[in-house]
Enzyme design. Structure first.
Site, PDB file in Angstrom:
ATOM      1  N   GLY A 214       6.388  -4.095   2.951  1.00 58.54           N
ATOM      2  CA  GLY A 214       6.211  -2.671   3.198  1.00 58.54           C
ATOM      3  C   GLY A 214       4.829  -2.186   2.812  1.00 58.54           C
ATOM      4  N   SER A 215       4.777  -0.992   2.287  1.00 61.60           N
ATOM      5  CA  SER A 215       3.493  -0.336   2.037  1.00 61.60           C
ATOM      6  C   SER A 215       2.679  -0.956   0.903  1.00 61.60           C
ATOM      7  CB  SER A 215       3.717   1.152   1.761  1.00 61.60           C
ATOM      8  OG  SER A 215       4.174   1.795   2.925  1.00 61.60           O
ATOM      9  N   THR A 216       3.267  -1.835   0.092  1.00 63.51           N
ATOM     10  CA  THR A 216       2.441  -2.504  -0.921  1.00 63.51           C
ATOM     11  C   THR A 216       1.363  -3.349  -0.247  1.00 63.51           C
ATOM     12  OG1 THR A 216       3.970  -4.395  -1.078  1.00 63.51           O
ATOM     13  CG2 THR A 216       4.307  -2.570  -2.620  1.00 63.51           C
ATOM     14  N   LYS A 218      -0.485  -2.479   2.061  1.00 65.17           N
ATOM     15  CA  LYS A 218      -1.633  -1.637   2.410  1.00 65.17           C
ATOM     16  C   LYS A 218      -2.831  -1.906   1.487  1.00 65.17           C
ATOM     17  CE  LYS A 218       1.291   1.984   4.396  1.00 65.17           C
ATOM     18  NZ  LYS A 218       1.910   3.320   4.224  1.00 65.17           N
TER      19      LYS A 218
END
Length: 486
Positions: A214-216, A218
């Site tokens: 997920g957004s980790t 990014k």
């Protein structure tokens, strides 16, 4: 000599030669194969004829050996202290099944057959050497904090000292008690029960179960953008329309917070609000090759990562179209990562861009405590990003915790930076999402540092309440506090 007699003599000599060749083959090749065969009962008898060496955590053995009862020809069996707490580290040594984790990797050291343990007297007498010990890097306080914070949630957590690469905590829940597998008389029933459990307690989720990060992820994309020069710093506005339509499609990529200032947001703001449009567009602008190259510098796509337990590779895919590349920018599509991998990302950022090889064994010793190998001294260091990029990312990660989506990781008396993530799970996100959090912390008083990654696969929280900040950040906070104050 009669021709018939001569031929018979030659034939007899050939038969004798064939027998000699066969006997030699059996003795020096088949004999070794038979001796090494896992089904050879003599190996088990020899292994458990005496107490095994121990695995040590925080100066105390978390393993032991006990006399077997009854008429078993296996004199000793393995025992564990706080077995379920340390199962993801020790694995198990069983009279019935092949050993796993550290028990398996250092089986020869622990049972005394490692050649480095042999003394001159052992060689003369043919006796088995006294077994050695495995000294781990695990911090008991960090391990316990992680286990207690995860509780009955299904998930995993890893903590690393960024300066040394020492793994301070490895927890996978639900866990199991390796003591149930040690005795050959009772191991079968326990084995069947554990393997029938839908929650798969034997799976080491911390090291060996990659999931969409997920957004980790990014953080990896931001690192690639800064290293490439796509953006000079985390406070430069990006070119990021909101809403953002995936290239070549009519699919609009939504942001979790529709009111967040994500249009053309800076990297700092985009991490603070976890803006999907920014990092999806950024991945497309960079191209999959540059994102993959940066991911691989952090450790993705490495199928030889030993800590010394072999970790499953975290994956950044290849051969994608632009819309799929956009989805990888937010840690979706076919991107996967283990908690170990995401802890490595934070560790490198915390350590000025340099990643010290993570390891959960400090050293191995003989029975007298003499060091046979020191892994702390052997841990290599690799520059993943520049010190400037690392400083920029640390600053942006602090904003996430101090003013953004990672508020549950705040620690009084410490500087904390982090990144939340909520990864889709199932077709059309039909199943409960995965909650992620990766972070670093530095004590303001003693200078201690730690990097952590946590994933919660399943909890009793309502689907609407599943978030990295709500479920995973409190676990990371507990681990970081234990590491900084211990």
């Amino acid at each position: 000599m009669n021709k018939t007699i001569r031929r018979a003599s030659v034939f007899a000599l050939l038969l004798v030669f064939a027998l000699l060749v066969r006997a030699t083959w059996v003795q020096f090749y088949d004999g070794k194969a038979l001796a090494d065969d896992s089904h050879n009962r003599r190996n088990a008898i020899r292994t458990y004829a005496d107490p095994l060496g121990n695995i040590v955590v925080g100066g105390q053995s978390v393993t032991g050996s006990a006399r077997t009862s009854g008429s078993s020809d296996l004199a000793y069996k393995r025992t564990y202290k706080d077995g379920s707490l340390y199962a993801a580290v020790t694995g198990y040594a069983s009279q019935a099944y092949a050993p796993t984790q550290l028990e398996g990797i250092y089986a020869d050291l622990l049972n005394g057959t490692d050649a480095r343990l042999r003394t001159v007297m052992d060689t003369v007498t043919g006796s088995r050497a006294a077994p050695g010990d495995v000294i781990t890097t695990i911090d008991p306080a960090v391990q316990k904090a992680a286990a207690e914070a995860l509780g009955d949630k299904k998930g995993a957590a890893v903590a690393i000292d960024p300066k040394t690469g020492r793994i301070l905590g490895v927890v996978s829940t639900p866990s199991y008690d390796p003591s149930t597998l040690t005795d050959a008389n009772t191991a079968g029933a326990a084995w069947k029960k554990l393997n029938a459990d839908a929650d798969q307690p034997l799976t080491n989720r911390a090291l060996r179960q990659p999931l969409p990060p997920g957004s980790t992820f990014k953080l990896v994309v931001a690192a690639a953008a800064l290293e490439d020069g796509l953006y000079p710093n985390v406070d430069t506005p990006t070119t990021s329309p909101d809403p953002y339509t995936l290239p070549g499609t009519t699919t609009v990529l939504a942001n979790e917070n529709a009111s967040a200032p994500c249009e053309n947001a800076t990297i700092r703001t985009a991490l603070r609000y976890s803006c999907n449009n920014v990092f999806a567009k950024m991945a497309v602008d960079l191209g999959q090759d540059k994102v993959r190259a940066q991911a691989e510098r952090f450790g993705f796509n490495d199928d030889t990562l030993d800590v010394p337990v072999r970790a499953y590779p975290s994956v950044y895919p290849s051969g994608m179209d632009r819309s799929s590349t956009a989805l990888t920018g937010i840690g979706q599509f076919d991107v996967t990562a283990t908690p170990l991998q995401m802890a490595m990302v934070s560790a490198a950022i915390a350590n000025g861009g340099k990643l010290v090889a993570p390891h959960l064994v400090s050293r191995i010793t003989d029975s007298g405590g003499d060091v046979l190998e020191n892994y702390d001294d052997e841990a290599g260091t690799e520059e993943i990003v520049s010190s400037t990029t690392a400083a920029q990312l640390r600053s942006a990660m602090r904003t996430v915790v101090e003013d953004g989506t990672g508020s549950n990781a705040r620690i009084s008396g410490a500087t904390v930076g982090g990144k939340t993530g909520t990864a889709q799970h199932g077709e059309n996100n039909s199943k409960t999402p995965y909650a992620w959090f990766t972070s670093y912390a530095t004590s303001d008083t003693n200078g201690k540092e730690v990097a952590v990654a946590v994933v919660v696969e399943q909890s009793d929280a309502a689907r609407s309440e599943v978030s990295g900040n709500g479920l995973a950040a409190p676990v990371a906070k507990a681990m970081m506090e234990a590491a900084l104050t211990g």
